[in-house]
Design an enzyme around this catalytic site. Sequence first.
Site, PDB file in Angstrom:
ATOM      1  N   GLU A  55     -12.947   4.349   5.650  1.00 22.01           N
ATOM      2  CA  GLU A  55     -12.900   3.561   6.866  1.00 22.01           C
ATOM      3  C   GLU A  55     -14.039   3.850   7.822  1.00 22.01           C
ATOM      4  O   GLU A  55     -14.244   3.107   8.776  1.00 22.01           O
ATOM      5  CB  GLU A  55     -11.569   3.814   7.549  1.00 22.01           C
ATOM      6  CG  GLU A  55     -10.503   4.115   6.496  1.00 22.01           C
ATOM      7  CD  GLU A  55      -9.208   3.456   6.729  1.00 22.01           C
ATOM      8  OE1 GLU A  55      -8.692   3.673   7.800  1.00 22.01           O
ATOM      9  OE2 GLU A  55      -8.730   2.723   5.865  1.00 22.01           O
ATOM     10  N   ARG A 103      -8.400  -1.376   8.373  1.00 24.34           N
ATOM     11  CA  ARG A 103      -9.383  -0.456   7.802  1.00 24.34           C
ATOM     12  C   ARG A 103      -9.859   0.573   8.828  1.00 24.34           C
ATOM     13  O   ARG A 103     -11.048   0.754   9.040  1.00 24.34           O
ATOM     14  CB  ARG A 103     -10.567  -1.217   7.210  1.00 24.34           C
ATOM     15  CG  ARG A 103     -11.271  -0.345   6.164  1.00 24.34           C
ATOM     16  CD  ARG A 103     -12.245  -1.068   5.290  1.00 24.34           C
ATOM     17  NE  ARG A 103     -12.849  -0.109   4.370  1.00 24.34           N
ATOM     18  CZ  ARG A 103     -13.715  -0.418   3.439  1.00 24.34           C
ATOM     19  NH1 ARG A 103     -14.090  -1.659   3.249  1.00 24.34           N
ATOM     20  NH2 ARG A 103     -14.228   0.510   2.657  1.00 24.34           N
ATOM     21  N   CYS A 104      -8.912   1.195   9.482  1.00 16.30           N
ATOM     22  CA  CYS A 104      -9.272   2.360  10.277  1.00 16.30           C
ATOM     23  C   CYS A 104      -8.023   3.187  10.443  1.00 16.30           C
ATOM     24  O   CYS A 104      -6.923   2.680  10.321  1.00 16.30           O
ATOM     25  CB  CYS A 104      -9.856   1.998  11.622  1.00 16.30           C
ATOM     26  SG  CYS A 104      -8.690   1.866  12.961  1.00 16.30           S
ATOM     27  N   GLN A 148       0.832  -1.205   0.000  1.00 15.17           N
ATOM     28  CA  GLN A 148       0.000   0.000   0.000  1.00 15.17           C
ATOM     29  C   GLN A 148       0.872   1.262   0.000  1.00 15.17           C
ATOM     30  O   GLN A 148       0.349   2.362  -0.135  1.00 15.17           O
ATOM     31  CB  GLN A 148      -0.904   0.018   1.242  1.00 15.17           C
ATOM     32  CG  GLN A 148      -1.894  -1.139   1.284  1.00 15.17           C
ATOM     33  CD  GLN A 148      -2.718  -1.188   2.558  1.00 15.17           C
ATOM     34  OE1 GLN A 148      -2.793  -2.223   3.190  1.00 15.17           O
ATOM     35  NE2 GLN A 148      -3.348  -0.105   2.945  1.00 15.17           N
TER      36      GLN A 148
END
Length: 776
Positions: free
Chosen positions: A730, A360-361, A211
């Site tokens: 998110e 995912r936060c 990423q």
Amino acid sequence: MGHSVKRKEDARFLHGKGNYVDDVKLPGMLSMVMVRSPYAYAKIKSINKEKALAIPGVLAVITGYDLAEYNLHWMPTLLSDTQMVLPTDTVMHQSQEVCAVIATDRYIAVDGAEAVEVDYEPMQAIVDPFKALDKDAPLLRPDKEGQKDNQIYHWERGDRAKTDDVIAKADVVVKERIYLPRIHVASIETCGCVASYDKDTQKMLVYMTSQAPHAIRTILALVAGHVGLSEEKIRIISPDIGGGFGGKVPVYPGYVVAIAASFLIGKPVKWIEDRSENLVNGFARDYHMDCELAATKDGKIQAFKVKTLADHGYTDSSANPSKYPTGMFSICTGSYDYEHAFAELDAVYTNKAPGGVAYRCSFRVTEAVHAIERMVDKLAAKIDKDPALLRLENFIKKDQFPYASPLGWSYDSGDYEATLHKAMEMIGYDDYKKEQVEKRKQGKLMGIGICTFTEVVGAGPSKDFDILGIAMFDSAEIRVHPTGKVLARFGTKSQGQGHETTYAQIVAEELGIPYDQVEVEEGDTDTAPYGLGTYGSRSTPTGAAAAAMAARKLCDKGKKIAAYLLEVSEEDIEWEVGKYFIKGAPEKCKTIQDIAFAAYTNFPLGMEPGFEATHYYDPPNMTFPNGAYICVVEVEKETGQIDVKRFVAIDDCGNIINPMIVEGQVHGGLTQGIAPAMYEGIEYDDEGNVLNGTLMDYLVPTAVESPHWETGHTITPSPHHPLGAKGVAESPTVGAPPAIANAIIDALAPLGIKHLDIPITPAKVWEAIQAHSKIE
Ligand code: CDP
């Protein structure tokens, strides 16, 4: 902007033309498979390679000792801890990489891995993080200079004395220990790479599921520069990625060993995790939070205090900015207006996989939001006040922004009341409240749960945020070709979020060049401008802003060219998206395409030719997306079965670039929110064995388990973002778990059940019902 144009990238995905790391096949490519530890904590007495090396096609078995020769057996984590690439003497968690087998194909490599004989001397693992802090607990990381116990760090923020004082004097105080267990990132594509070293050019090309390819290149150069891998010789290409969610930010030992193997052997080496390897390694959460919320008897919130124990496994591999070891956890004061708060956290080592990956936060916001949103519901229950009303009475008001939060954030904008009202209206809140009264009279268990969250996304600003010292900003480069077509490149990296579409929309909107004439590229460090990558909903706050700023630079240059072509002064030129014209004479104009052509063919004397611009965007603040989620559930008393009847999610992510993509992001995120709320959680036994390490045991919800998501939005633009946009990716994963937990616990309230930790499974509900005697 604001149009639901179809995703450009979908044509290739739908036609099976996606290009993932495992699709990369290079001539002479070798395959690498890891031997992994069956024990959570053990001494390695010996590793016997002989039988493996005797298998035709097995070329090498690489151990920690082999890497130690090059000082490559340890590496830094993104939060400046240290992690073994391969061990020399001790394994620290079950499934840790012990050695790597290189063979001519994957099947042979697997056979080779099975033939490696490792003699272990098992030791008693420390699994419970509370026990890890016992005075007599064995020291897990004696390799770390000055490390005297298993505490990694202590962190605190806020005013302890004042907060304690307010809590001591408050009319009402609610307390709870809330646990968010480890969960898997469980992306469809596992992690992997193909490392290819060319001994002649001395260039290292690595295709990688990353990423953050630029950051990886820099870290690789810093770690392996001493053996000759200098940064200009390293090229990282992140091709299509099948979901990242934070799990593809860290550097895994597999990447390093594959790169080292290719460097030594001079051939391409592929390493791809299989599903089980992926399931035993990457993880997020593992926070034990002792919370206290104080209020007046009418429900005016006065203070919040939280003391957390964070289990990081054997090394802290969080990908957090270095000044924020607990990530953005200090957003835990939530969407409410009160003065006093104190948060502290102790991070500890245990014999579990490296920890702290944000799933995912935006770095621990999920944990923070869960804490405050559960506590607000507990307060509502305690003073018998409607949880919606309690929230409405305590919200930060629209005119209080920018709002200085008690733990140091400056929230940029929001209209929390409008968002919650919209959600209440959409779901029919008042009717459900009445229905609940009726159902309770009939002895039925129905619950309504609310979560009104505030996120903090989009790191930088660079003065506050860095990863291993690399400042957090992001970049866009826009090249307008002479014929007016565009190639735009970015420092971020999509893993399915649709950047090729939304970035093209921004360039189209800013320059007036048709969106299908804008090509977007990301992920190749040889071509893309430097950036810190995509995680924590940061692409819109940073990359999208960089796109707008780069386009605006071009507009400024275009104005000069237009003035030259139209033979007037620059002050007489006006810009309307797509064309420049003479003030008061709109028929005398030049299109952006005319200007692009002129920039290469007929530009003013002394002007730098070409029509290209790059912008490195350093955000002045984070963006603060927010939302109001409401969930209605029914619980079957006899079985504990939970039925999510309705789920309404209203998000405010400022101005929206592509509503269809945002809706898709929210649907996916909500599903990833119901996952930890009701299904997912990694379980360990006392020996440190993972008990649910396959998808048969670890329940990732599918479309069948997912309710029908009903979504909507309110819009309060970010005042500091060039497009008024905030991140969104998110929010749903952050907001859904507390809404669902609050709904289930509300359903069980008539039985006297006041709290359950997620995942709230039917078995857990059933046990809680049995334990509470009020059931008839
Ligand atoms: O960093 P990441 O791409 O994961 O998250 P994001 O910035 O929230 O963006 C996710 C996707 O939603 C991207 O394609 C964005 O362009 C899109 N988006 C949007 O259209 N409008 C917004 N206000 C926020 C995101």
